[in-house]
Write an enzyme that holds these catalytic residues in place. Structure first.
Site, PDB file in Angstrom:
ATOM      1  N   GLU A   1       0.836  -1.210   0.000  1.00 19.04           N
ATOM      2  CA  GLU A   1       0.000   0.000   0.000  1.00 19.04           C
ATOM      3  C   GLU A   1       0.862   1.249   0.000  1.00 19.04           C
ATOM      4  OE1 GLU A   1      -2.396   3.364   1.815  1.00 19.04           O
ATOM      5  OE2 GLU A   1      -0.507   2.507   2.435  1.00 19.04           O
TER       6      GLU A   1
ATOM      7  N   HIS B   1       3.625   8.013  10.245  1.00 19.97           N
ATOM      8  CA  HIS B   1       4.904   7.720   9.582  1.00 19.97           C
ATOM      9  C   HIS B   1       6.124   8.113  10.428  1.00 19.97           C
ATOM     10  CE1 HIS B   1       3.442   6.948   5.180  1.00 19.97           C
ATOM     11  NE2 HIS B   1       2.746   6.293   6.099  1.00 19.97           N
TER      12      HIS B   1
HETATM   13 ZN   LIG Z   1      -1.721   3.341   6.012  1.00 24.32          ZN
END
Ligand SMILES: [Zn+2]
Length: 334
Positions: free
Chosen positions: A198, A308
């Site tokens: 992804e 992230h």
């Molecule tokens: Zn994600």
């Protein structure tokens, strides 16, 4: 199913895009008792089916995480790398990483770049991974080009919050497994899919959706929040007040039929939810939506701060309610 326990198990084997196989095996084992069929497809997606006579519903969460991939070893024995997934380079400075062979390393930045550049102008090319090697030759004995590294860090509970690398999206994988275990009976033909790649462009979801040919697609991923000290935060989403039902992000306009289905499911099950309009980002739902002649698609998001980074933060209550909402969505006849 204990979501935190499942997450901790999956998080310990987090791998970047293209290297998801340990996680896939673990998910396939955990899913076995809760569905009729489990298979791992050509690219590595785990597809779990709970058969029903009605329409096909594909639910998905991605198993891959962001990571580094070694491009070369420099003359002094420091590892140079590229990225698998989206990193803001300067935020990597000081991060501790873990290579696939279990070795640790510290990311740092060339001094010259630190002195001369603005933080946001620092590139991955200015950074290196220090594994304590004395020379190019000794580093070459420990790692090789193409090896990958992920953030090091144990999940930690802070009050009702969870702090860990890779809530994106392993916390949603744990929640999707929990949703699967909660579904008792459904008219719908259910596919719980744990996707690969992804973070590098919604690749696994695209091939899985093509194969399944679903009538409806609902993904679960993390989303940004606006509840931080920054004046710039423009989002209404907050941590701890429930999952979101996505309306749009940069990759996707959710179909009204799916938004309505999710809102009705939330109402019927008494699950609180937030409306999400995300101006950036993208998720697997976008790939599912564009499959074949088009698939009605939407998304349940788990609010998450510091996405992230090495320390992503989610609310465990939101995670539990996201799992509940996905189970209700699966049970409600399409
Ligand atoms: Zn994600």
């Amino acid at each position: 199913m204990d979501i935190l326990k499942t997450f901790t198990h999956l998080q310990s084997m987090a791998r970047p895009s293209g290297f998801e196989s340990p996680c896939a095996q673990a998910i396939a084992e955990l899913a076995g008792p809760y569905c009729d069929e489990v298979k791992i497809d050509t690219l590595g997606n785990v597809i779990c089916r709970k058969k029903g006579p009605g329409k096909r519903l594909m639910m998905a969460a991605h198993m891959d995480v962001i990571g580094l991939i070694i491009t070369h070893i420099d003359k002094k024995g420091f590892l140079r790398f590229g990225a698998l997934g989206g990193f803001v380079p300067y935020r990597l400075i000081g991060a501790r990483m873990k290579l696939e062979n279990g070795m640790g390393g510290s990311v740092w930045c060339d001094e010259k770049a630190m002195e001369e550049k603005k933080l946001e102008d620092i590139t991955l090319g200015d950074l290196y991974l220090d594994i304590g090697a004395e020379s190019e030759e000794s580093a070459g004995k420990m790692v090789q080009v193409g090896d990958v590294a992920v953030y090091e860090g144990e999940p930690q509970q802070v009050g009702r919050m969870l702090l860990a690398p890779y809530c994106d999206d392993l916390i949603a994988c744990a929640a999707l497994l929990s949703a699967m275990s909660q579904v008792e009976k459904s008219e719908n033909d259910l596919y719980f899919v744990f996707t690969v790649q992804e973070e590098v462009g919604l690749r696994g979801a695209a091939t899985a959706a093509y194969a399944i040919d679903p009538d409806f697609g609902v993904c679960m991923d993390v989303t940004r929040t606006g509840d931080n000290p920054s004046e710039k935060a423009k989002m209404v989403v907050k941590l701890g007040v429930g999952p979101t039902i996505k309306i749009k992000d940069a990759s996707l306009l959710c179909n009204p039929q799916v938004i309505a289905h999710l809102r009705e499911a939330a109402k019927e099950g008494d699950v609180p939810y937030q409306d999400e309009v995300l101006t950036a980002g993208g998720t697997d739902s976008a790939a599912i939506q564009k499959t074949r002649g088009g698939v009605l698609s939407g998304c349940i998001s788990i609010p998450c701060r510091y996405i992230h980074s090495q320390n992503e933060m989610v609310s465990l209550k939101d995670v539990e309610q996201s799992a509940r909402l996905m189970a209700l969505c699966a049970q409600r006849t399409l």
